[in-house]
Design an enzyme around this catalytic site. Structure first.
Site: not given
Ligand code: DHB
Ligand code: FE
Length: 295
Positions: A12, A59, A193, A240
């Site tokens: 997302h 978030h 990530h 996540e």
């Molecule tokens: C980013 C933010 C998110 O919430 C995520 O799940 C993936 C990437 C971002 O800011 O790059």
């Molecule tokens: Fe996220």
């Protein structure tokens, strides 16, 4: 009777919302990401789900350190896009399905999942970006949405096993709703990530793809992945991915994949996408018997 007909997993990443909203979705950077969702957009136009149970995380838009629900379900009539610092996205309001949502809330709570009930909130990229990826840019979203929020932002998040069991309980709840509804469940977030600190930018292609593989078929080993494994192998935000396990748990003993897509880079992350059907042992030759399309 309402039925869960399919499950969808998707990252997302907020930048994808920006790309779609500013017409950059076909450029050389975003083109390959969005192309991997084209199959799904065409499939969704055929499937026409009445309701999507959209498992996502907020978030710090609707919740912050003042209140941290582990599992929350949206029972409201509508949810407006949140302002995440650059103004609310110019996407349609998200319409809920209060009757089904209250039914699921009751069923889950009597099934011993202590849900928080939300009647009013704004929804951020965690929910609106998957809608864009799966439905494109319609005047109105083509399905009602029941937001199901999972805390993966503040320690301790729920275990993967608990998320899977919640999915199983959601399937029981949906199956006991008398109205004939085509319901999909989407699990969002991930893939690997890490957005800050020395390991920022960490991506683990091999682990991500093994995770996707593990959701296809009848294996249940993903239930046992520990918080520390997500953290070590997939970075601070890789947790996540437990939200995909809610989706997987709702699809029953066995699944079959219709489509998958994995791409690096996207902002600081890898994006992953998977379309699953519950596999009830039907004979081949039905409309659903499509070859697995992989990009
Ligand atoms: C980013 C933010 C998110 O919430 C995520 O799940 C993936 C990437 C971002 O800011 O790059
Ligand atoms: Fe996220």
């Amino acid at each position: 009777m309402a039925r869960i007909t399919a499950g969808v997993g998707s990252s997302h990443v907020p930048l994808l919302g920006v790309a779609a909203d500013t017409g950059k979705d076909a450029d050389s950077y975003f083109g390959p990401i969005f192309e991997g969702y084209e199959w799904t957009r065409a499939w969704e136009r055929e499937e026409k789900p009445d309701v999507v149970i959209l498992v996502y995380n907020d978030h710090a838009s609707a919740f912050d350190m003042k209140i941290i629900p582990t599992f929350a379900i949206g029972c409201g009539e509508r949810y407006m896009p949140a302002d995440e610092g650059w103004g609310p996205r110019a996407v349609p309001p998200v319409l809920g399905h209060p009757d089904l949502a209250w039914h699921i809330a009751q069923s889950l709570i009597l099934d011993e999942f202590d849900m928080t009930i939300i009647n009013e909130m704004e929804v951020d990229h965690g929910l609106t970006v998957p809608l864009t990826m799966m439905f494109g840019k319609p005047e109105a979203w083509p399905a009602k949405v029941i937001p199901l929020a999972v805390n993966v932002v503040t320690y301790p998040p729920p275990s993967g096993n608990r998320c899977w069991a919640l999915g199983e309980a959601i399937a029981r709840a949906v199956a006991s709703f008398p109205e004939d509804l085509n319901v999909q469940i989407w699990g969002t977030g991930g893939m690997s990530h890490q957005l800050q600190s020395p390991r920022a930018g960490l991506i683990n292609r091999e682990w991500d793809n093994r995770f996707i593989d593990s959701l296809i078929g009848e294996g249940q080993e993903a239930r046992q992945i520990s918080h520390i494994e997500y953290l070590r192998e997939t970075g601070t935000e890789g947790i996540e991915m437990v939200m995909w396990l809610v989706m997987r748990g709702a699809l029953g003993a066995r699944t079959r994949a219709l489509h998958r897509h994995y791409h690096v880079p996207c902002s600081n992350t890898a994006i992953g996408h998977l379309v699953l059907l519950p596999d009830n042992g039907e004979q081949p030759g039905t409309d659903d018997d499509r070859a697995l399309a992989t990009t």
